[in-house]
Design an enzyme around this catalytic site. Structure first.
Site, PDB file in Angstrom:
ATOM      1  N   TYR A 122      10.540  56.135  19.148  1.00  0.00           N
ATOM      2  CA  TYR A 122      11.041  55.177  20.136  1.00  0.00           C
ATOM      3  C   TYR A 122      10.407  55.427  21.499  1.00  0.00           C
ATOM      4  CZ  TYR A 122      14.494  52.380  22.722  1.00  0.00           C
ATOM      5  OH  TYR A 122      15.115  51.446  23.527  1.00  0.00           O
ATOM      6  N   SER A 178      12.262  50.457  28.352  1.00  0.00           N
ATOM      7  CA  SER A 178      13.477  51.275  28.347  1.00  0.00           C
ATOM      8  C   SER A 178      13.308  52.340  29.413  1.00  0.00           C
ATOM      9  CB  SER A 178      13.639  51.951  26.976  1.00  0.00           C
ATOM     10  OG  SER A 178      14.629  52.963  27.000  1.00  0.00           O
TER      11      SER A 178
END
Length: 257
Positions: free
Chosen positions: A152, A139
């Site tokens: 995350y 990401s």
């Protein structure tokens, strides 16, 4: 790039980015194993649909990516793994001091540890075949940070580090390991959030997308699942044979800031 004769396993692939990647790999000729934690008729029907659409063998195998044993069993049950795409992931937003321990543990397990377990199980198959491609879906948050997303971001930074380590361990073999770092991608889940954001901010669709949802993405455009899938196929190509241990950002300039 033809992936005919190759078997690709894509974790977390019955929707969204994973499904988009599966489509592009199948379009390139690979047989594909779809995966998620459910075992519904529609999961298997989706595999049959992809198989018919692209003329390749597509199967669905249920495995819970929070379980080390099931991660490794997924690879074993597939029977072959030339291309491994570690895509499965979940999210939770909370301040560090209020972050639920069970959510932290689940995010680290699914977003990071699963990639370790599937990779460890797939590498012997790739070595036996003399060829392999590992693509980890990280990401923009694997390269930068935002508040309230500690688990995350920790997991995605970990994926980048794992990618580098695996690349170094396989550097003298015909096996590569890279990470794709998407920014905001237009998936059905994201699309479903737009009406609520419009209502919350009293904005029209275009304005809420540009000024709220894509505030950190300089291109002011979502990436698409087809673009992530196309980048994955490129990393499987001969043109990418000397690309290993790196990250490719598909984020509209986010991490250039």
């Amino acid at each position: 790039m033809s992936l005919s004769g190759k078997t690709a396993i894509v974790t977390g692939s019955n929707s969204g980015i994973g499904l988009g990647i599966a489509h592009e790999l199948a379009r390139a000729g690979a047989d594909v194993v779809l995966n998620s934690f459910t075992d519904r008729d529609e999961d298997h029907a989706l595999a049959a649909e992809l198989s018919q659409q692209h003329g390749v063998n597509v199967r669905y195998i249920r495995a819970d990516m929070s379980s080390a044993e099931e991660c490794r069993a997924l690879i074993a049950q597939a029977g072959a793994c030339d291309v491994l795409v570690n895509n499965a992931g979940i999210q939770h937003v909370a301040a560090v001091e209020a972050f639920p321990v069970e959510k932290w543990n689940a995010i680290i397990a699914i977003n990071l540890s699963s990639a370790f377990h599937t990779t460890a199980a797939a590498l012997p198959m790739m070595r036996k075949a003399g060829w392999g491609r590992i693509v980890n879906i990280a990401s923009a948050h694997g390269l930068t940070a935002s508040p309230y997303k500690s688990a995350y971001i920790a997991a995605k930074h970990g994926i980048v580090g794992l990618t580098k380590t695996v690349a170094l361990e396989t550097a003298e073999e015909a096996i590569t390991c890279n990470a794709i770092c998407p920014g905001y991608v237009l998936t059905p889940l994201v699309e479903a959030q737009i009406p609520d954001q419009m209502k919350a901010h009293d904005m029209d669709r275009d304005t809420v997308v540009r000024e709220v949802m894509l505030a950190r993405q300089p291109s002011k455009q979502f990436a698409t699942v087809e673009q992530i899938g196309g980048t994955t196929v490129f990393l499987c190509s001969d043109a990418a044979a000397q690309i290993t241990g790196t990250t490719i950002s598909v984020d509209g300039g986010w991490t250039a800031l």
